[in-house]
Design an enzyme around this catalytic site. Structure first.
Site, mmCIF file in Angstrom:
data_model
loop_
_atom_site.group_PDB
_atom_site.id
_atom_site.type_symbol
_atom_site.label_atom_id
_atom_site.label_comp_id
_atom_site.label_asym_id
_atom_site.label_seq_id
_atom_site.Cartn_x
_atom_site.Cartn_y
_atom_site.Cartn_z
ATOM 1 N N HIS A 67 -1.572 -0.185 -2.262
ATOM 2 C CA HIS A 67 -0.144 0.634 -1.883
ATOM 3 C C HIS A 67 0.851 -0.451 -2.858
ATOM 4 O O HIS A 67 1.847 -0.533 -1.800
ATOM 5 C CB HIS A 67 0.033 0.982 -1.374
ATOM 6 N N CYS B 265 -4.597 2.657 7.112
ATOM 7 C CA CYS B 265 -4.185 2.783 5.994
ATOM 8 C C CYS B 265 -3.835 1.810 5.457
ATOM 9 O O CYS B 265 -4.515 0.979 5.109
ATOM 10 C CB CYS B 265 -2.767 1.684 7.242
ATOM 11 N N SER B 266 -2.827 2.038 3.986
ATOM 12 C CA SER B 266 -2.740 1.744 2.832
ATOM 13 C C SER B 266 -2.055 -0.024 3.259
ATOM 14 O O SER B 266 -1.377 -0.252 4.120
ATOM 15 C CB SER B 266 -2.480 2.422 1.782
ATOM 16 N N CYS C 98 8.315 4.398 -2.904
ATOM 17 C CA CYS C 98 7.051 4.871 -3.583
ATOM 18 C C CYS C 98 6.683 5.555 -4.813
ATOM 19 O O CYS C 98 5.512 5.887 -4.997
ATOM 20 C CB CYS C 98 6.101 5.436 -2.063
#
Lengths: 141, 391
Positions: free
Chosen positions: B331, B209-210, B86
């Site tokens: 994301h 949560c993404s 990420c």
């Protein structure tokens, strides 16, 4: 930091796949400890990641530790019960480790004394030869 | 240190894009960035391509950058394929900055692109699991929701954060995302909905949560004298720091985001009190609270007070994640770091529309990635500065 050692010893450390992670008889986790600085890791590492020394050797850790945190995961994953619990454990004489947790305590009990368990894996192809987890124990051990 | 400026940024809105390929997404972001910079493809002298999962998900294990760059007119130049889970986007940005700073090239492009929605959701979860050391964690069921959940559970257990803190920061994140045309989730949510949403990894509910996301973002960096003077405000990169974590030793091991932030402050000769706006890596919305402490925006243990003071709101003293952050912007793993750069560039220029914060001069982007038993596997922190005074 520390003494400059002959690094060629690091070439002789046993291959990753041969490193046993737990002793099935004693149910202790097996990792490594550095002979120069005392740093402990699990699983074992061929060179000390803290001081850079190759003077590491395989060591069993005491079974008991403190459950620092945990979570119950509700998103299913193949081969795991649903839900399942993951815990973060500081072993008494060793490193911080992450492993499955059974049975699941309540958040209110943190930090909680736990001990390591090990058994032959039911799914060696995907999860390796051993199943390792932690279980809560009461204080009278 | 040689001045490096952000000449142009661009993004493709994050969301579900089944009809767009990696080439289309990368083209969208790169072309927008080139238009923003006022340059053409033949002026780009190096490409730093950021993508985490196209190997597992699209089968494009190698040369991902080259597989997209010809689509937007760039070839013949060095292409470096960057992967840091990420943190890939900020890592690619950092390499572009380095190349320009070193004088190896005059103009460099960093472009991130990712497609996480595929037919089988489990493949994406498998790919995400490989952001941890598989030899160590295989079979454990490591998911990012779980790693963040454990950090937050610990803070609830010690009383320094409450579930309400986590819910309310999620509500704030979605309020900001609702103002961001590039965000995947553009609806406000109320606290009750966040509380009642499906439990994912205790204490994180679905709305905290993404999500999986498809998207792309790009940034073009150069030195101030290379391109014609723009009438737009100049955005300088005044710090770029990176680190990997140290194995947790005792309670005192500094976390990698804290290490990078501290190094960034030292590099730029500033402190947290000088910051005007921050984009942090809230893969789960409540992580914003943890990063406020790790980045030194508030004292250790002070995240709840800092948030409750209103400081991190859009109209606060130190707005955090004006974009909506990862949670509501989405994301796409290899893209986020560059989306943060784009957002902060827009903020510093005064081009952030409805989510504009008040005349920011100094901005921080913190982008973390992967997991190594207790900490992120990679982190990059960048400091961007508007060097043209606000009128």
């Amino acid at each position: 930091m520390g003494v400059t050692r002959d690094l060629s010893k690091a070439l002789e450390f046993e291959p990753w796949a041969q490193r046993v992670r737990a002793d099935l008889d004693t149910q202790q986790l097996v990792g490594s400890r550095c002979g120069d600085c005392g740093f402990a890791t699990w699983p074992a590492r061929a060179v000390c990641s803290d001081c850079g020394s190759p003077m590491v050797s395989v060591r069993s850790f005491a079974r008991w530790g403190l459950l620092v945190s945990f979570t119950v995961v509700h998103v299913p994953r193949p081969g795991l019960p649903s839900p399942y619990a993951l815990g973060q454990v500081r072993l008494e004489d060793g490193p911080m480790v992450f492993a499955r947790l059974e049975p699941v305590p309540s958040r209110a009990e943190l930090p909680l004394r736990v001990r390591s368990r090990a058994a032959a894996s039911e799914d060696p192809a995907s999860a390796g030869p051993l199943r390792i987890w932690f279980e809560p124990v009461d204080d009278a051990r | 240190m040689t001045d490096v400026i952000v000449a142009g940024v661009g993004m493709h809105p994050f969301g579900r894009h089944p009809d767009l390929s990696l080439k289309d997404l990368a083209r969208s972001a790169a072309v927008r960035a080139m238009i923003d910079a006022g340059i053409g493809p033949k002026q780009i002298q190096a490409v730093y391509s950021s993508n985490a999962m196209a190997g597992v998900l699209q089968g494009q294990e190698m040369i991902r950058g080259q597989s997209v760059s010809r689509e937007f007119g760039v070839e013949g130049v060095p292409v470096v394929n960057v992967e840091n889970a990420c943190a890939s986007g900020s890592t690619a940005f950092a390499q572009a900055v380095l190349a320009v700073r070193a004088g190896v090239v005059d103009i460099a492009l960093a472009v991130g692109f990712e497609k996480m929605f595929v037919a089988d959701r489990d493949r994406t979860l498998d790919a995400l699991e490989s952001a941890a050391d598989l030899d160590v964690v295989r079979g454990l069921g490591i998911q990012f929701t779980a790693t963040y959940a454990m950090r937050l559970q610990h803070r609830i257990a010690d009383g320094s954060l409450t579930v309400d803190d986590m819910i309310d920061v999620t509500v704030k994140s979605h309020e900001n995302g609702a103002l961001n045309p590039y965000a995947q989730f553009r609806k406000r949510v109320d606290a009750q909905r966040v509380r009642d949403a499906r439990m994912i990894a205790d204490p994180l509910t679905l709305l905290m949560c993404s999500s999986f996301s498809d998207g792309a973002a790009a940034a073009i960096v150069t030195r101030p004298e290379v391109l014609e003077q723009s009438s737009r405000p100049t955005v300088r990169v005044i710090a770029s720091t990176a680190a990997s974590p140290r194995t947790l030793k005792d309670g005192q091991t500094p976390l990698v985001a804290a290490v990078c932030a501290q190094a960034a402050y030292e590099q730029a000769g500033v402190g947290p009190v000088d910051l005007d706006v921050v984009e942090v890596h809230d893969a789960m919305a409540p992580a914003e609270l943890l990063y406020a402490e790790q980045l030194g925006l508030c004292p250790p243990g002070g995240a709840a007070d800092f948030f409750r003071s209103g400081a991190s709101r859009l109209d606060g003293k130190l707005p955090m994640n004006p974009s909506g952050g990862l949670t509501s912007r989405g994301h796409p793993v290899g893209v986020t770091g560059l989306a943060q750069v784009a957002e902060l560039t827009w903020q510093l220029r005064g081009e952030a529309g409805e989510r504009q914060v008040a005349q920011p001069r100094l901005a921080m982007a913190q982008n973390s990635g992967g997991w190594l038993e207790g900490d992120s596997a990679a982190c990059n922190v960048h400091l961007l500065e508007r060097s043209t005074p606000w009128e």
